[in-house]
Design a protein around this motif. Structure first.
Motif, PDB file in Angstrom:
ATOM      1  N   ARG A 152      -4.464   2.864   6.738  1.00 60.44           N
ATOM      2  CA  ARG A 152      -5.151   1.753   6.054  1.00 60.44           C
ATOM      3  C   ARG A 152      -5.794   0.870   7.111  1.00 60.44           C
ATOM      4  NH1 ARG A 152      -3.678  -3.534   4.201  1.00 60.44           N
ATOM      5  NH2 ARG A 152      -4.820  -4.099   2.300  1.00 60.44           N
TER       6      ARG A 152
ATOM      7  N   LYS B 184     -17.751   4.072  -2.068  1.00 61.00           N
ATOM      8  CA  LYS B 184     -18.077   3.784  -3.466  1.00 61.00           C
ATOM      9  C   LYS B 184     -18.672   2.393  -3.653  1.00 61.00           C
ATOM     10  CE  LYS B 184     -14.330   6.777  -5.101  1.00 61.00           C
ATOM     11  NZ  LYS B 184     -13.035   6.837  -5.838  1.00 61.00           N
TER      12      LYS B 184
ATOM     13  N   SER C 191      -4.809  10.497   0.702  1.00 56.86           N
ATOM     14  CA  SER C 191      -5.423   9.504   1.566  1.00 56.86           C
ATOM     15  C   SER C 191      -6.924   9.434   1.302  1.00 56.86           C
ATOM     16  CB  SER C 191      -5.188   9.856   3.041  1.00 56.86           C
ATOM     17  OG  SER C 191      -5.935   8.994   3.881  1.00 56.86           O
ATOM     18  N   PRO C 192      -7.453   8.232   1.187  1.00 60.69           N
ATOM     19  CA  PRO C 192      -8.898   8.103   0.960  1.00 60.69           C
ATOM     20  C   PRO C 192      -9.732   8.398   2.204  1.00 60.69           C
ATOM     21  CG  PRO C 192      -7.903   5.931   1.178  1.00 60.69           C
ATOM     22  CD  PRO C 192      -6.777   6.922   1.176  1.00 60.69           C
TER      23      PRO C 192
ATOM     24  N   TRP D  18      -0.906  11.347  -4.831  1.00 62.23           N
ATOM     25  CA  TRP D  18      -1.637  10.453  -3.929  1.00 62.23           C
ATOM     26  C   TRP D  18      -2.278  11.230  -2.791  1.00 62.23           C
ATOM     27  CZ3 TRP D  18      -3.066   5.396  -3.309  1.00 62.23           C
ATOM     28  CH2 TRP D  18      -3.420   4.993  -2.022  1.00 62.23           C
TER      29      TRP D  18
ATOM     30  N   PRO E 281      -7.836  15.738   2.921  1.00 63.91           N
ATOM     31  CA  PRO E 281      -7.757  14.396   3.487  1.00 63.91           C
ATOM     32  C   PRO E 281      -7.475  14.450   4.998  1.00 63.91           C
ATOM     33  CG  PRO E 281      -5.719  14.918   2.394  1.00 63.91           C
ATOM     34  CD  PRO E 281      -6.646  16.068   2.106  1.00 63.91           C
TER      35      PRO E 281
ATOM     36  N   GLN F 175     -11.398  10.587   5.130  1.00 58.65           N
ATOM     37  CA  GLN F 175     -11.829  11.944   5.407  1.00 58.65           C
ATOM     38  C   GLN F 175     -12.618  11.967   6.711  1.00 58.65           C
ATOM     39  OE1 GLN F 175     -14.061  13.556   2.126  1.00 58.65           O
ATOM     40  NE2 GLN F 175     -12.369  13.351   0.661  1.00 58.65           N
TER      41      GLN F 175
ATOM     42  N   ASP G  50     -13.938   6.241   4.939  1.00 55.75           N
ATOM     43  CA  ASP G  50     -13.080   5.739   3.863  1.00 55.75           C
ATOM     44  C   ASP G  50     -13.826   5.985   2.565  1.00 55.75           C
ATOM     45  OD1 ASP G  50     -11.616   4.347   2.006  1.00 55.75           O
ATOM     46  OD2 ASP G  50     -11.366   2.557   3.237  1.00 55.75           O
ATOM     47  N   THR G  51     -13.365   6.940   1.770  1.00 55.73           N
ATOM     48  CA  THR G  51     -14.084   7.294   0.544  1.00 55.73           C
ATOM     49  C   THR G  51     -14.098   6.157  -0.459  1.00 55.73           C
ATOM     50  OG1 THR G  51     -12.062   8.315  -0.344  1.00 55.73           O
ATOM     51  CG2 THR G  51     -13.600   9.755   0.829  1.00 55.73           C
ATOM     52  N   GLN G  52     -13.100   5.267  -0.396  1.00 55.16           N
ATOM     53  CA  GLN G  52     -13.135   4.091  -1.277  1.00 55.16           C
ATOM     54  C   GLN G  52     -14.260   3.160  -0.853  1.00 55.16           C
ATOM     55  OE1 GLN G  52     -11.248   3.686  -4.015  1.00 55.16           O
ATOM     56  NE2 GLN G  52     -10.388   5.713  -3.569  1.00 55.16           N
ATOM     57  N   GLU G  53     -14.466   3.033   0.447  1.00 55.09           N
ATOM     58  CA  GLU G  53     -15.544   2.191   0.965  1.00 55.09           C
ATOM     59  C   GLU G  53     -16.899   2.760   0.564  1.00 55.09           C
ATOM     60  OE1 GLU G  53     -17.669  -0.719   3.001  1.00 55.09           O
ATOM     61  OE2 GLU G  53     -15.510  -0.677   2.630  1.00 55.09           O
TER      62      GLU G  53
ATOM     63  N   TYR H   6       0.834  -1.197   0.000  1.00 53.20           N
ATOM     64  CA  TYR H   6       0.000   0.000   0.000  1.00 53.20           C
ATOM     65  C   TYR H   6       0.875   1.255   0.000  1.00 53.20           C
ATOM     66  CZ  TYR H   6      -3.954   3.003   1.319  1.00 53.20           C
ATOM     67  OH  TYR H   6      -4.929   3.971   1.339  1.00 53.20           O
TER      68      TYR H   6
END
Length: 960
Positions: A184, A79, A52-53, A50, A162, A55, A74-77, A40
């Motif tokens: 992470r 989605k 950090s996802p 880059w 972020p 916030q 987690d902004t990736q989560e 990672y």
């Protein structure tokens, strides 16, 4: 097959010729979660811009009673088709000016383990009062700032998008969390196949096909993020990982700081070397995972016997530290950089060109638990030691005998052998206090027993030693031989007190010294109490109040287990998986043993327990040592930085096996090790079963005399050592100290680990190479340093070549200090307890000096009620004074302590006087003064004999 497995396992440990078997221990690439978190970090590095996802939801932030709470997203989560609740964020402002940051799952599939705090932290700790901090309004970037600290000199800034946390001291960025965006969190979840089946969308074949299609679309680094998630193999062992992946990582930057220290135990330098970046000396991260690594290599970040996830950073302008409170396997990457995006600090190089100040970026990765980190901003190192120790506890004040010299080997074979060794010390006039017995003293490796053929009268044996003021230590390990005829084994089974297999039902069975063994589950309160009860005199037959304990093999060491330890998926009381608490197991064992030694007595006696494994908090229960070192010069050399690092991390009562455990030292190496060991907090000689006998007199002259002199030197300074142990028991200040702790602005000493300070008074430079007769010593500060043997003087600052003949190493007393000593040679410290004292007074350039002495009965807990002596000595304007510093002045001290206080000071030695003293006055009495010229232009050495004052008396003495 069982017998073969036992033989092979024992062969791993007994095959003590050659280097450590690296193949027995994992690299980061072989540790799934480490590899994933490192991947990672590489992905972040290779991804342009880059971010950090993670916030923070600004509207969720609430500050109340010193605790800031909020939702971390987690902004990736987010989605995902079915996003899970965000992470719970907490920031605690503590009343000791530390800050605690906690991040964990909110409404996870399974609860994360959060019990480390129950074992490690000293309860209760207080929250900052509302008046001690101030919330500032958000700036235009949505950054929330809080000022805190005694003078509100510190600021913590929480950036939302972020997510990032900055800690500032006087508006200068010092520590940054997630500045590199490496936070992470592996959320607890079900396997994709299981999820698909539950939803009725895909059958197993389709699900696996779909997973394969997804992987094809991912980069190599992204694929690494999905490796070894649900099961992990290493050699012949399989970790079932029933909860799946649950690791997390976070980057922590020490801004403007290029030297970081701590995270023991590793056989490496004091100032931690880089593991990443250009020209990094190491390619592996520092590993924190308690392991039995015999014949460990030097200059290596491999895990060893203990783990303390505490790191201190220091520069000329700032000092800060972090404590990563997690007892699962943890890895730490260290990267040095001259580029700091987060700081406006500038340093100037000779060309007058402004460049960003160097910083240190660290990446912390743990396998399980919750993210729980403390940040300490000092402002001084002593402040940090005080803040940290107020959370994890200070060193237990030991019995006085335990800081003297200990004699040990594997094994003293019989009661007659013990008597002959004891007599040998007396015959050769070498003092010692403790004789140790290793595993061969037991009946077939059954702890709490004696081999009756070899030790028919253990009580008489202990009494014979006690008659000379000496003690004995026996080894007691956590593995219990499976034997229904062995009372300890049977009781443990009957009471269901052993660690369980992953099924949570059957007791785990592994191999150690006795063969087939089981391990006490010290997470079970009943097991701790039961274990403590085994030390009572009626249960531990043949034990007496002068018998103490050595806890070895408590990582725990399991010869048949993965990496020579216990599998991670075994189960403790409360359905706790071992992977969450591995690094704490040895401390739990240590604690229960100390409890047993306290409970066995009605005389309020302090315990002494030595442990090999350790974690933060171990210092509350006793001493530790650096494990199975080798009898070579490299291991003598590495002992100093290892012990300095352990002391900085909160465990000052530590030592290294004098002479080296494995192998056979020659006479020169053995002498040099005794000379160094005399200035370790824990001073013990120890040797392996296959090594030749090496009692201090066996090499003959001149070596016997040289060792005698080294050991006697330790004994003369015992009042000074005991005073330092009292000091660390109060505020956590290390006993042996890196040079930078006493000279925090001298950049020359920031990476120096081949010499060190004992307290603030003695400078020690061990000889760690063969054939050396002169040493290069750095004398720091604009002050004088006095050789403790001949009182010759060296003026700092600068490097000087000084004599280090075979009978001494360089030890110097710092100007401005007063050191208490006892100079009469005796057979043990107990035999010295009524001896008079000498004060060595090293005057600084202003003719001033100060020092302290602490005394109590050396055995009981009565000091906790104020039954002790604590006096400060001070020289100022031609007057030597002594003042009582006891805070419990109204408490009446015992007759015993009164007798100690009435012991006379038989000699005052003044060093560094510019003129010869002619008269010393005590009241209306004038005392004779004898003065000589010190060698090397050190002024005068003036001695006052029999000043007719007592050590516990407040007095004033003038001199001219």
């Amino acid at each position: 097959m069982t017998i073969l497995r036992s033989v092979l396992a024992l062969g791993v440990v007994l095959g003590c010729v050659g280097a450590v078997k690296r193949e027995d221990f994992k690299t980061c690439a072989q540790s799934g979660f480490c590899a994933r978190n490192r991947a990672y970090a590489e992905l972040a590095k290779e991804t342009p811009n880059w971010i950090s996802p993670f916030q923070m939801n600004p509207s969720s932030l609430r500050l109340k009673d010193g605790i800031l709470t909020g939702d971390l997203i987690d902004t990736q989560e987010e989605k995902q088709p079915s996003p899970r609740p965000g992470l719970a964020f907490e920031l605690h402002l503590l009343d000791n000016d530390a800050v605690r940051v906690r991040i964990t799952e909110r409404e996870g599939v399974l609860p994360r383990y959060d019990g480390v705090q129950d074992t490690v932290l000293v309860k209760p700790y207080g929250m900052a009062k509302d008046s001690s901090y101030k919330q500032l309004s958000k700036d235009t970037d949505g950054v929330l700032s809080i000022q805190y600290g005694a003078q509100r000199q510190n600021t913590v800034k929480i950036s939302s998008a972020p997510f990032k946390i900055e800690f500032l001291v006087n508006d200068v960025t010092t520590v940054v969390l997630n500045g590199e965006g490496l936070l992470r969190f592996e959320r607890l979840r079900k396997k994709q196949v299981e999820e698909a089946n539950e939803e009725g969308k895909l059958n197993d074949q389709e699900a696996r096909k779909k997973e394969g299609e997804i992987k094809i679309e991912k980069s190599a680094l992204e694929l690494k993020l999905e490796e070894n998630l649900w099961e992990e193999r290493f050699k012949d062992s399989t970790d079932s990982k029933p909860r799946g992946p649950e690791s997390f990582g976070l980057d922590i930057t020490f801004s403007g700081i290029n030297h970081v220290y701590g995270i023991p135990e590793h056989a490496t330098s004091l100032s931690l070397k880089a593991t990443k970046g250009p020209d990094a000396p190491y390619s592996e991260p520092y590993r924190l995972y308690n392991l039995d690594v015999f014949e460990y290599e030097v200059d290596n970040p491999m895990a060893l016997y203990g783990s303390v996830p505490f790191m201190l950073g220091h520069s000329k302008n700032s000092t800060a530290a972090v404590f990563w409170m997690n007892a699962a396997e943890t890895w730490v990457d260290v990267e040095k950089t001259a580029e700091d995006k987060n700081s406006g600090i500038l340093s100037w190089i000779k060309s007058k060109k402004a460049v960003p100040a160097p910083s240190t970026k660290t990446h912390w990765m743990s396998e399980a638990g919750i993210l729980d980190v403390f940040v300490f901003l000092g402002p001084t190192q002593r402040d940090i030691f005080r803040q940290y120790s107020s959370l994890v506890g200070t060193t237990a004040l030991p019995q006085a005998f335990s800081i003297a010299y200990h004699q040990c080997r594997w094994n003293y074979n019989t009661q007659q052998d013990v008597a002959e060794v004891d007599a040998g010390f007396d015959e050769h006039d070498i003092p010692y206090d403790v004789l140790w017995l290793d595993i061969e003293h037991t009946n077939g490796k059954r702890y709490f027993t004696w081999d009756e053929a070899k030790f028919p009268n253990p009580t008489d044996m202990q009494q014979s030693l006690a008659n000379k003021g000496r003690k004995m230590v026996t080894i007691i390990d956590p593995h219990i031989k499976k034997d229904d005829q062995y009372h300890v084994s049977k009781e443990g089974n009957d009471l269901d007190l052993y660690i369980k297999n992953k099924d949570g039902q059957s007791a785990f069975d592994g191999w150690c010294w006795p063969g087939s063994s089981q391990w006490i589950d010290f997470y079970n309160p009943k097991a701790r109490d039961w274990w403590a009860s085994q030390f009572s005199y009626d249960r531990y037959k043949g034990s007496t109040k002068t018998l103490f304990t050595w806890n070895d093999m408590n990582e725990p060491s399991v010869f048949s287990g993965p990496e020579i330890t216990i599998p991670k998926d075994v189960i403790h009381h409360g359905n706790v998986e071992h992977r969450n608490v591995h690094n704490l197991y040895g401390t739990m064992f240590h604690s229960a043993t100390a409890q047993g030694l306290i409970q066995r007595n009605e005389t309020n006696q302090r315990p002494f327990v030595l442990s090999r494994a350790f974690f933060a908090g171990t210092q509350r229960y006793g001493a530790i040592w650096t494990g199975d070192n080798l009898a070579n010069w490299e291991h003598l050399e590495i002992a100093s930085p290892m012990l300095l690092t352990i002391g900085l991390s909160g465990i000052p009562f530590s030592g290294a096996d004098v002479g080296g455990f494995f192998g056979n030292p020659d006479a020169e190496l053995l002498v040099r090790w005794y000379q160094a060991g005399a200035f370790y907090p824990f001073f013990r000689a120890h040797a392996h079963l296959d090594s030749k006998r090496r009692e201090p007199w066996l090499f003959g002259e001149p070596y016997t005399s040289q060792i005698r002199e080294a050991v006697r030197t330790r004994y003369t300074y015992l009042p000074f050592w005991y005073t330092l142990f009292h000091e660390t028991s109060v505020d956590g200040t290390p006993i042996i100290r890196p040079m930078f702790t006493e000279f925090p602005e001298d950049e020359t000493v920031f990476a120096m680990d081949d010499q060190y300070m004992v307290g603030d008074a003695l400078l020690v430079k061990p000889v760690t190479k063969p054939g050396i007769t002169r040493s290069s010593v750095y004398f720091a500060g604009n002050e004088k340093w006095f050789d403790i043997k001949d009182y010759s003087v060296e003026q700092g600052p600068g490097i000087k070549e000084v004599a280090s003949p075979s009978d001494k190493i360089a030890v110097y007393q710092r100007a401005g200090t007063i050191v208490p000593k006892r100079e009469r040679p005796r057979r043990s410290s107990k035999a010295m307890e009524h001896d008079p004292f000498t004060l060595v007074i090293a005057l600084d350039n202003r003719g001033e000096a100060s020092g302290r002495i602490y005394l109590d009965d050396g055995e009981s807990f009565h000091y906790e009620q104020g039954d002790y002596i604590l006096h400060e000595f001070r020289v100022s304007q031609g007057v030597l004074s002594s003042h009582d510093l006891r805070t419990e002045s109204k408490v009446k001290v015992s007759e015993y302590v009164q007798r100690i206080g009435a012991l006379r000071i038989e000699r005052l030695v003044f060093l560094g006087s510019k003129i010869a003293l002619t008269k010393v006055n005590v009241g209306d009495r004038s005392l004779q003064v004898d003065c000589t010229h010190a060698p090397n232009g050190g002024g005068h050495v003036c001695t006052v004999k029999e000043p007719q004052v007592a050590i516990g008396e407040s007095f004033s003495l003038s001199f001219e």
